[in-house]
Design a protein around this motif. Structure first.
Motif, PDB file in Angstrom:
ATOM      1  N   TRP A 109      38.310 -46.603 -21.825  1.00 50.54           N
ATOM      2  CA  TRP A 109      38.736 -47.886 -21.274  1.00 50.54           C
ATOM      3  C   TRP A 109      37.748 -48.434 -20.259  1.00 50.54           C
ATOM      4  N   TRP A 110      37.089 -47.552 -19.527  1.00 48.45           N
ATOM      5  CA  TRP A 110      36.193 -47.987 -18.443  1.00 48.45           C
ATOM      6  C   TRP A 110      34.984 -48.761 -18.945  1.00 48.45           C
ATOM      7  N   LYS A 111      34.680 -48.665 -20.241  1.00 50.98           N
ATOM      8  CA  LYS A 111      33.532 -49.383 -20.789  1.00 50.98           C
ATOM      9  C   LYS A 111      33.811 -50.879 -20.980  1.00 50.98           C
ATOM     10  N   PHE A 112      35.069 -51.288 -20.841  1.00 54.55           N
ATOM     11  CA  PHE A 112      35.420 -52.672 -21.128  1.00 54.55           C
ATOM     12  C   PHE A 112      35.587 -53.522 -19.870  1.00 54.55           C
ATOM     13  N   GLY A 113      35.082 -53.054 -18.743  1.00 56.85           N
ATOM     14  CA  GLY A 113      35.051 -53.862 -17.526  1.00 56.85           C
ATOM     15  C   GLY A 113      36.304 -53.750 -16.692  1.00 56.85           C
ATOM     16  N   ASP A 114      36.255 -54.410 -15.536  1.00 59.01           N
ATOM     17  CA  ASP A 114      37.351 -54.322 -14.573  1.00 59.01           C
ATOM     18  C   ASP A 114      38.622 -54.991 -15.072  1.00 59.01           C
ATOM     19  N   LYS A 115      38.482 -56.049 -15.885  1.00 61.26           N
ATOM     20  CA  LYS A 115      39.670 -56.758 -16.356  1.00 61.26           C
ATOM     21  C   LYS A 115      40.384 -56.005 -17.486  1.00 61.26           C
TER      22      LYS A 115
END
Length: 346
Positions: free
Chosen positions: A270-276
């Motif tokens: 999940w962390w690869k898809f940015g803060d949003k």
């Protein structure tokens, strides 16, 4: 008066002994003289050569331009040949792009029973070991069977159920699929793929690899076995898009990235898809259409294509870095209420 006799002493004369010089000594002296003359001559010649070279270098330095042109710099650096090679590579890349990212046509490795002419589409209905009843329902509704399936291929559309192999190769699950396929002859069995729920992204990749190897088609279509198709409507849609390279067609969506482990649709990375925590636009997994050159791209670069937790997200990530045209077609949104849609959820 008589003189007294005297005794005459013999006169002693000093006699020098003759000098004797050996012939080897004479030859050694002669050769030493020659060697000295040779060395002296070479030293003088080297000194003259150095003077001449120094004068030439000084003359060339005074005549050389202090500012070199680009052409001269390339010659100095030996880059003329490299420049030519770069131009040739760019031409090859342009040709490869026009032919589906290959310089030469892909070798068609399908069996002799498969059609050798170019098809409009290959439709892969992704199914599982426990979906036999659903497959039978499809064969009696939108999906032709037997001779009708062969006639459809003559029209240019090949349809196959897509499935991998069991983790325990050759067990009852595999044998049942082989038996079913002997009867219906409508399976595309992915021999190199292990059928599992958490391996669906890899299954999608294997489907395009195998389909490209076996059929030459304008489009390659991935379909889930939880939908019904308006087959004629899909064929009409594809006919209108003939000749459109780089097309990625589907019901485009985004959606939230689930970061909580244990929840449905959890994404471990999940962390690869940015803060949003939101996915990029991608086609829904129910029905995805790729043009020939995009499917060939997956075939060629399969080893380096990253997969995520979901097959539609994985395919969308492969398309982001390409010159692909994303086409959002609402007729492919199987859960919509449109009257002209080509698919519906079972």
């Amino acid at each position: 008066m008589e003189s007294l006799p005297t005794t005459a002493k013999p006169e002693r004369r000093a006699r020098s002994k003759p000098l004797y010089t050996s012939k080897p000594s004479i030859f050694m002296a002669f050769f030493s003289c020659l060697a000295w003359l040779y060395v002296a001559g070479r030293l003088w010649q080297d000194a003259e050569n150095r003077k001449l070279l120094a004068s030439l270098l000084q003359k060339n330095a005074s005549q050389r331009s202090l500012i070199l042109s680009v052409e001269e710099k390339l010659q100095v650096l030996g880059c003329k040949d490299l420049e030519r090679r770069i131009v040739e590579v760019e031409m090859d890349l342009t040709l490869a792009k026009s032919q589906g990212y290959l310089k030469n046509q892909l070798r068609q490795s399908g069996s002799s029973s498969e059609p050798s002419r170019k098809l409009l589409a290959v439709i892969g209905v992704h199914t599982g070991f426990g979906s036999r009843l659903r497959r039978n329902a499809f064969r009696g509704s939108w999906m032709p069977k037997g001779d009708a399936l062969k006639k459809l291929e003559e029209r240019g559309v090949a349809i196959r159920f897509v499935i991998g192999r069991s983790a325990n190769r050759g067990d009852t699950l595999d044998r049942n699929i082989d038996k079913e396929n002997q009867s219906t002859k409508d399976f595309l069995i992915l021999e190199g793929h292990e059928e599992a729920d958490d391996e669906l992204p890899k299954k999608a990749k294997f489907f395009f690899i195998t389909a490209v190897q076996n059929w030459d088609a304008e489009f390659y279509v991935k379909v889930e076995d939880n939908i019904d198709l308006d087959l004629e409507g899909l064929i009409e849609l594809l006919e209108h898009r003939r000749g459109q390279d780089g097309t990625y067609v589907g019901c485009m969506k985004s959606g939230d990235v689930i970061a909580e482990e244990g929840k449905d649709w959890y994404e471990p990375e999940w962390w690869k898809f940015g803060d949003k925590k939101s996915y990029f636009q991608h086609a829904s997994g129910s029905l995805i259409i790729l043009s020939k050159n995009l499917a060939q791209y997956i075939y060629i670069n399969s080893a380096s294509l990253k997969t995520y937790a979901h097959d539609d997200v994985s395919m969308g990530s492969w398309m982001i870095g390409l010159q692909a045209t994303h086409i959002d077609d609402n007729r492919l949104c199987c859960g919509s209420v449109r009257q002209d849609k080509v698919c519906s959820v079972v």
